[in-house]
Design an enzyme around this catalytic site. Structure first.
Site, mmCIF file in Angstrom:
data_model
loop_
_atom_site.group_PDB
_atom_site.id
_atom_site.type_symbol
_atom_site.label_atom_id
_atom_site.label_comp_id
_atom_site.label_asym_id
_atom_site.label_seq_id
_atom_site.Cartn_x
_atom_site.Cartn_y
_atom_site.Cartn_z
ATOM 1 N N VAL A 86 2.639 14.216 -3.668
ATOM 2 C CA VAL A 86 2.091 15.246 -2.769
ATOM 3 C C VAL A 86 0.562 15.213 -2.775
ATOM 4 C CG1 VAL A 86 4.118 16.755 -2.830
ATOM 5 C CG2 VAL A 86 2.351 17.003 -4.606
ATOM 6 N N THR B 236 3.091 -12.673 2.805
ATOM 7 C CA THR B 236 2.266 -13.324 1.789
ATOM 8 C C THR B 236 3.059 -14.519 1.258
ATOM 9 O OG1 THR B 236 0.815 -12.904 -0.104
ATOM 10 C CG2 THR B 236 3.026 -11.903 -0.185
ATOM 11 N N ARG C 237 -10.067 -3.026 5.858
ATOM 12 C CA ARG C 237 -9.558 -3.004 7.236
ATOM 13 C C ARG C 237 -8.757 -1.734 7.470
ATOM 14 N NH1 ARG C 237 -6.346 -8.614 7.495
ATOM 15 N NH2 ARG C 237 -5.918 -8.010 5.357
ATOM 16 N N ASP D 202 0.808 -1.227 0.000
ATOM 17 C CA ASP D 202 0.000 0.000 0.000
ATOM 18 C C ASP D 202 0.839 1.274 0.000
ATOM 19 O OD1 ASP D 202 -2.231 -1.666 0.102
ATOM 20 O OD2 ASP D 202 -2.218 -1.691 2.284
ATOM 21 N N ALA E 229 -4.090 -7.930 -3.740
ATOM 22 C CA ALA E 229 -3.627 -6.552 -3.923
ATOM 23 C C ALA E 229 -4.810 -5.601 -4.070
ATOM 24 C CB ALA E 229 -2.743 -6.473 -5.167
ATOM 25 N N LYS F 284 1.805 1.961 -5.216
ATOM 26 C CA LYS F 284 2.302 1.340 -6.459
ATOM 27 C C LYS F 284 1.367 1.605 -7.630
ATOM 28 C CE LYS F 284 2.367 -2.604 -4.250
ATOM 29 N NZ LYS F 284 2.105 -2.129 -2.871
ATOM 30 N N GLY F 285 0.060 1.651 -7.356
ATOM 31 C CA GLY F 285 -0.904 1.909 -8.430
ATOM 32 C C GLY F 285 -0.696 3.287 -9.032
HETATM 33 P P1 GDP Z 1 -0.721 0.301 -3.559
HETATM 34 O O1 GDP Z 1 -1.341 -0.951 -3.079
HETATM 35 O O2 GDP Z 1 0.754 0.348 -3.326
HETATM 36 O O3 GDP Z 1 -1.068 0.635 -4.994
HETATM 37 O O4 GDP Z 1 -1.336 1.473 -2.674
HETATM 38 P P2 GDP Z 1 -2.893 1.663 -2.269
HETATM 39 O O5 GDP Z 1 -3.631 2.105 -3.459
HETATM 40 O O6 GDP Z 1 -3.383 0.447 -1.570
HETATM 41 O O7 GDP Z 1 -2.774 2.786 -1.175
HETATM 42 C C1 GDP Z 1 -2.192 4.017 -1.438
HETATM 43 C C2 GDP Z 1 -3.213 5.117 -1.181
HETATM 44 O O8 GDP Z 1 -2.544 6.370 -1.136
HETATM 45 C C3 GDP Z 1 -4.259 5.280 -2.279
HETATM 46 O O9 GDP Z 1 -5.449 5.720 -1.695
HETATM 47 C C4 GDP Z 1 -3.676 6.353 -3.178
HETATM 48 O O10 GDP Z 1 -4.659 7.060 -3.923
HETATM 49 C C5 GDP Z 1 -3.022 7.240 -2.156
HETATM 50 N N1 GDP Z 1 -1.832 7.977 -2.612
HETATM 51 C C6 GDP Z 1 -0.826 7.561 -3.427
HETATM 52 N N2 GDP Z 1 0.145 8.498 -3.484
HETATM 53 C C7 GDP Z 1 -0.253 9.518 -2.683
HETATM 54 C C8 GDP Z 1 0.348 10.759 -2.287
HETATM 55 O O11 GDP Z 1 1.455 11.120 -2.692
HETATM 56 N N3 GDP Z 1 -0.369 11.540 -1.410
HETATM 57 C C9 GDP Z 1 -1.593 11.156 -0.927
HETATM 58 N N4 GDP Z 1 -2.222 11.977 -0.070
HETATM 59 N N5 GDP Z 1 -2.176 10.002 -1.272
HETATM 60 C C10 GDP Z 1 -1.508 9.183 -2.125
HETATM 61 P P1 IMO Z 2 -0.921 -4.239 -2.215
HETATM 62 O O1 IMO Z 2 -0.436 -4.831 -3.523
HETATM 63 C C1 IMO Z 2 -0.986 -4.670 2.114
HETATM 64 C C2 IMO Z 2 -1.073 -8.758 3.688
HETATM 65 C C3 IMO Z 2 -2.308 -9.235 4.417
HETATM 66 C C4 IMO Z 2 -1.675 -10.214 5.397
HETATM 67 C C5 IMO Z 2 -0.552 -10.839 4.583
HETATM 68 C C6 IMO Z 2 -0.902 -12.177 3.959
HETATM 69 O O2 IMO Z 2 -2.185 -3.490 -2.315
HETATM 70 O O3 IMO Z 2 0.185 -3.496 -1.538
HETATM 71 P P2 IMO Z 2 -2.423 -12.923 1.901
HETATM 72 O O4 IMO Z 2 -3.883 -12.737 1.639
HETATM 73 O O5 IMO Z 2 -1.544 -12.341 0.856
HETATM 74 O O6 IMO Z 2 -2.069 -14.346 2.213
HETATM 75 O O7 IMO Z 2 -2.141 -12.097 3.276
HETATM 76 O O8 IMO Z 2 -0.248 -9.904 3.558
HETATM 77 N N1 IMO Z 2 -1.319 -8.236 2.324
HETATM 78 C C7 IMO Z 2 -1.243 -6.933 1.991
HETATM 79 N N2 IMO Z 2 -1.030 -5.840 2.761
HETATM 80 N N3 IMO Z 2 -1.115 -4.540 0.772
HETATM 81 C C8 IMO Z 2 -1.293 -5.622 -0.017
HETATM 82 O O9 IMO Z 2 -1.283 -5.548 -1.360
HETATM 83 C C9 IMO Z 2 -1.418 -6.883 0.597
HETATM 84 N N4 IMO Z 2 -1.620 -8.145 0.133
HETATM 85 C C10 IMO Z 2 -1.532 -8.958 1.202
HETATM 86 O O10 IMO Z 2 -2.963 -8.178 5.064
HETATM 87 O O11 IMO Z 2 -1.080 -9.488 6.456
HETATM 88 MG MG MG Z 3 -2.883 -1.621 -1.836
#
Ligand code: GDP
Ligand code: IMO
Ligand code: MG
Length: 429
Positions: free
Chosen positions: A414, A239, A303, A13, A39, A16-17
């Site tokens: 940012v 994971t 969560r 999180d 993910a 990366k997206g």
């Molecule tokens: P990923 O799993 O690595 O792609 O990340 P997630 O999407 O699960 O979580 C990142 C969250 O942070 C998302 O809600 C994005 O829209 C947000 N986000 C990403 N870059 C930034 C940033 O530079 N600033 C802020 N405020 N939010 C960001």
């Molecule tokens: P992205 O790509 C954050 C965590 C779960 C759990 C552990 C194992 O969005 O960053 P699993 O279902 O993979 O067997 O769970 O890994 N987990 C993540 N935490 N971001 C993710 O993906 C996750 N994918 C799995 O919460 O602790």
């Molecule tokens: Mg994520």
């Protein structure tokens, strides 16, 4: 021309997206190489549309990019169809999505076993996403998995499901007191699902290598993060795949020599979902502040994410195990308005000081962070587009992260929007 690997440097999180989307117009291919629909990758388009991609590469939102679900990914066929449908309803062209014939299928029994195992573990649970990821990878390694290509051979698929369920049903019924699954019903369901995406099944390692030979550029989009890696993470709270850059080659079928850069995505503070050690975790009001301002709620499972200060021990470790060449530091805007911003520069472990990740998990569990206090900044930085526009203290925070992590910060987030990015160095060069 290069292949660039993009990985999460912490516990997932990191953003990366957003980073994949940002680089989308500089590459012809985006490839997922591990994980599955555990993910949740958020992309916010310039028109404000918000997407949460789970299994499908984030490049699907960029016109002209071919997207690949590689051999190292585990695919839930129902989840794939749902995600495709959701994207198509929003007007996204999904025709440029290929699926490796060698990727493994997440079957209904994997999901059932994932959930029931967690329940039985009780307080020792991993806190998985419940998507069947671990049980599917277990079957892959045990050589009893069902692959995407089996959908093209009904007889083989039925045989495999039948023999898998001979064992799994014993476990579900006798160990976990659950209902047995009917092999014919399971096979009918996945075969019907498979028909709907059969045209996407391809020899993706051949396609990717041909593209590289033709001089095309690709981004290998990792999911999860370094500390969730089954080899390099906080085992067993990880994971079941290799999100680190080493996994990119195995999970896509391209040689490591093709990889010219490794982009680490690093949040300006730290978050984690699920169980396991987290030395800089904040369980007080400050933790709540970061969760609130950062919107730290899981995209996939809803969560609350655990929150804490930036941990340079982790960043340095990530630089090393991934060979990170550049960092994209995200969410710097979330730290605005703090009197001072602590950075963890080392750990005290049972009377010893270390700046490196401890060798044993027992020591990681016992690690007490040693902080350095950096002065904060008050300004809203979400409109800054050049490094020089950032408050001096925010610039100093970035410089300190570069020093401690051992890699340059080439981009800074940012805000969630694509344009809310400060680019300092070209990543695709
Ligand atoms: P990923 O799993 O690595 O792609 O990340 P997630 O999407 O699960 O979580 C990142 C969250 O942070 C998302 O809600 C994005 O829209 C947000 N986000 C990403 N870059 C930034 C940033 O530079 N600033 C802020 N405020 N939010 C960001
Ligand atoms: P992205 O790509 C954050 C965590 C779960 C759990 C552990 C194992 O969005 O960053 P699993 O279902 O993979 O067997 O769970 O890994 N987990 C993540 N935490 N971001 C993710 O993906 C996750 N994918 C799995 O919460 O602790
Ligand atoms: Mg994520």
């Amino acid at each position: 021309m290069p292949a660039i690997v993009l990985i999460g440097a912490q516990w997932g999180d990191e953003g990366k997206g957003k980073a994949t989307d940002l680089l989308g117009d500089q590459v012809q291919w985006v490839v997922r190489y591990q994980g599955g629909n555990n993910a949740g990758h958020t992309v916010v388009l310039p028109d404000g549309q918000n997407f949460a991609l789970k299994l499908i590469p984030s490049g699907i939102l960029t016109e002209g990019v071919t997207n690949v679900i590689g051999n190292g990914v585990v695919v839930d066929p129902g989840a794939l169809l749902d995600e495709l449908r959701g994207l198509e309803e929003k007007g996204v062209d999904t025709s440029r999505l290929l699926l490796s014939a060698d990727a493994h299928l997440i079957m209904p029994y994997h999901i059932a076993i994932d959930k029931v195992t967690e329940r039985y573990l009780g307080s020792r649970k991993i806190g998985t996403t419940g998507r069947g990821i671990g049980p599917c990878y277990q079957d892959k390694v045990a050589r009893v998995g069902v692959r995407v290509q089996d959908l093209l051979d009904e007889k083989i698929l039925r045989q495999k499901v039948e023999s898998a369920l001979e064992v799994k049903n014993q476990i579900l019924v006798k160990v976990y007191n659950r209902k047995a699954l009917d092999p014919a019903q399971v096979a009918d369901e996945v075969l019907a699902q498979g028909e709907q995406f059969a045209k996407r099944i391809a020899d993706t390692r051949l396609e990717l290598n041909k593209a590289l030979e033709a001089g095309e550029t690709m981004l290998l989009e990792g999911s999860q993060g370094t500390l969730l890696d089954v080899d390099h993470g906080t085992y067993p709270f990880v994971t079941s795949s290799n999100p680190t850059s080493g996994g990119a080659s195995a999970g896509s079928g391209i040689g490591p020599g093709r990889i010219s850069a490794v982009l680490g995505i690093l949040k300006a503070y730290t978050t984690r979902v699920g169980s396991g050690p987290f030395p800089t975790e904040l369980t007080d009001e400050m933790g709540e502040h970061l969760r609130k301002v950062g919107g730290e709620v899981g995209v996939n499972t809803g969560r609350d994410r655990r929150t804490g200060w930036f941990d340079a021990v982790i960043a340095r470790y990530a630089t090393r195990v991934n060979g990170i060449t550049d960092y994209f530091l995200t969410k710097l805007d979330v730290l605005s308005g703090l009197e001072s911003v602590p950075i963890c520069v080392g750990y005290e472990v049972d009377g010893f000081h270390t700046e490196d990740m401890p060798m044993t998990q027992t020591d990681v569990h016992h690690a007490v962070p040693v902080y350095e206090q950096l002065p904060g900044w008050w300004e809203d930085i979400s409109e800054c587009r050049r490094f020089e526009d950032l408050p001096k203290n925010a610039q100093a925070y970035v410089h300190r992260i570069e020093e401690l992590s051992g890699a340059q910060v080439s981009a800074i987030g940012v805000g969630p929007g694509r344009d809310q990015t400060i680019t300092r160095h070209d990543i695709i060069r």
